[in-house]
Design an enzyme around this catalytic site. Structure first.
Site, PDB file in Angstrom:
ATOM      1  N   CYS A  96      23.682  40.534   0.464  1.00 54.86           N
ATOM      2  CA  CYS A  96      24.718  40.241   1.789  1.00 54.86           C
ATOM      3  C   CYS A  96      24.716  38.977   0.674  1.00 54.86           C
ATOM      4  CB  CYS A  96      24.080  40.141   2.994  1.00 54.86           C
ATOM      5  SG  CYS A  96      23.333  38.600   3.436  1.00 54.86           S
ATOM      6  N   GLY A 150      32.965  31.872  -3.325  1.00 49.71           N
ATOM      7  CA  GLY A 150      32.714  33.442  -2.886  1.00 49.71           C
ATOM      8  C   GLY A 150      32.491  34.491  -4.467  1.00 49.71           C
ATOM      9  N   GLU A 195      26.368  46.390  -1.604  1.00 48.61           N
ATOM     10  CA  GLU A 195      25.853  47.828  -0.636  1.00 48.61           C
ATOM     11  C   GLU A 195      26.675  48.469  -0.516  1.00 48.61           C
ATOM     12  OE1 GLU A 195      22.985  46.927   2.071  1.00 48.61           O
ATOM     13  OE2 GLU A 195      20.738  46.332   0.743  1.00 48.61           O
ATOM     14  N   SER A 198      32.984  46.375   3.416  1.00 44.28           N
ATOM     15  CA  SER A 198      33.569  46.136   4.898  1.00 44.28           C
ATOM     16  C   SER A 198      34.819  45.682   4.647  1.00 44.28           C
ATOM     17  CB  SER A 198      33.487  44.840   6.100  1.00 44.28           C
ATOM     18  OG  SER A 198      32.931  43.798   5.447  1.00 44.28           O
TER      19      SER A 198
END
Length: 380
Positions: free
Chosen positions: A206, A219, A240, A244
């Site tokens: 994350c 980011g 992962e 999204s």
């Protein structure tokens, strides 16, 4: 200002006691990517309903972290004693957080007292990257060694991450903390986490850029840094899955930029296999193939795949180059990384995600010849 040991020791007017800058609004978060598996696994239906009832409303309205005040987004399971009636669902107006240790307090005076007694002015762990020009550093923190700090980091991250639940066991993770630094110390701006041993070859679990530091390219920097470490490890990696919508918005442009840069650098009519691309970028084969398909430059001729550098792809690459030249956002400088990979117990020479692994070249989407190598296609 430093103490007699050379540690950063800001005065009350420098840290904690300053008038905080307020950052409002959900649009300020630059990039958030949640982990791909269900952390509610194991809950029965009644427990799940109770959990959702408690966590559906945020319980901390605002945090003060360093010189910034930030409105929060989501519920975070800070200890019950910090909330009215010792109930986490009863909201509080503000939580004061030390930007170096991430310890948290209900009152500003408590934070000032903490700063006066604690000389540490950087995250725990090892500083593995420093860019003196951009004033940026990266720290590697082991969840098994710095459990308290990493738990505090997870609670902080949960205020801005829409996870249903939270990792309480931080031992299996490494945390990579991005900081801006100045004469007062190292100020956290974001982080990403990574499983120490990932069977799926994930190099990122994350990731979060704090709201006060949006629109600075941090980011993308964290994504680029995760792949830079994968290259040092000599293995491919990916975030992962599934990604999204926000994850796709962050990763797809990065993958496209890196592949177009590589293809333009190699030139026309040079043979290039999927595995060649994987080794140069540290991208997984499925991410390489998926990106080539999205760019619409993968063709099938005479039993072999060929990469056709179309006019549209050339124009896109030129726009990316122009934008990159104009950009003042930071990029990872590989030679400034000082880092040694974790030795995976019992896995030496058998890592299926290593560049040299035959298991990697036999993954779906990579066609192998008799020698276990990937067939080459030409850039045309």
């Amino acid at each position: 200002m430093t103490d007699e040991n050379g540690n950063y020791a800001p005065s009350d007017t420098q840290v904690g006691a300053n008038s905080a800058l307020q950052v409002d609004g959900r649009a300020n978060v630059e990039f958030i990517e949640e982990a791909g598996h269900d952390k509610n696994e194991g809950m029965d239906e009644q427990s799940l309903r109770e959990h959702e009832e408690i966590t559906k409303v945020k319980n901390v309205e605002m945090i003060e972290l360093g010189k910034h005040r930030m409105e929060t987004w989501y519920f975070s399971p800070y200890p019950p004693e910090y909330f009215p009636g010792n109930k986490q669902q009863n909201p509080i107006d503000i939580l004061y957080i030390c930007e170096f240790t991430l310890e948290f307090f209900k009152h500003k005076d408590e934070l000032r007292r903490h700063y006066s007694k604690n000389p540490m002015r950087h995250p725990p762990g090892n500083e593995i990257y420093r860019d003196q020009t951009a004033k940026l550093s990266m720290f590697e923190v082991d969840g098994a060694v710095q459990q308290l700090y990493c738990q505090n980091l997870c609670w902080l991250g949960k205020l801005f991450l829409d996870h249903k639940t939270l990792y309480y066991d931080v031992d299996p993770f490494m945390f990579y903390i991005m900081c801006e630094f100045d004469e007062r110390g190292y100020h956290i701006v974001g982080f990403y986490s990574k499983e120490k041993l990932s069977d799926m070859g994930y190099n990122l679990a994350c990731i979060l850029t704090l709201p006060a530091y949006q629109r600075k390219g941090y980011g993308q920097f964290l994504i680029e840094f995760s792949y830079a470490l994968s290259k040092i490890e000599g293995k491919v990696g990916s975030p992962e899955k599934p990604l999204s919508d926000l994850g796709q918005l962050a990763y797809f442009p990065y993958w496209e930029e890196q592949l177009l840069l590589l293809l333009a650098k190699r030139g026309k009519m040079e043979e290039l296999s999927v595995m060649d691309i994987c080794k140069e970028t540290a991208f997984k084969p499925e991410d390489v193939i998926g990106t080539l398909q999205r760019l619409n430059i993968l063709r099938y001729y005479g039993g072999n795949h060929a990469i056709v550098f179309t006019e549209e792809a050339i124009k896109k690459h030129e726009k990316q180059l122009a934008r990159r030249k104009r950009s003042t956002k930071p990029r990872v400088i590989p030679y400034k990384i000082h880092w040694t990979p974790i030795t995976e117990y019992g896995a030496k020479g058998r890592d299926k995600w290593a560049f040299k692994s035959k298991m990697l070249s036999s993954n779906p989407g990579v066609t192998s010849d008799d020698n276990g190598g990937a067939k080459s296609g030409k850039i045309e």
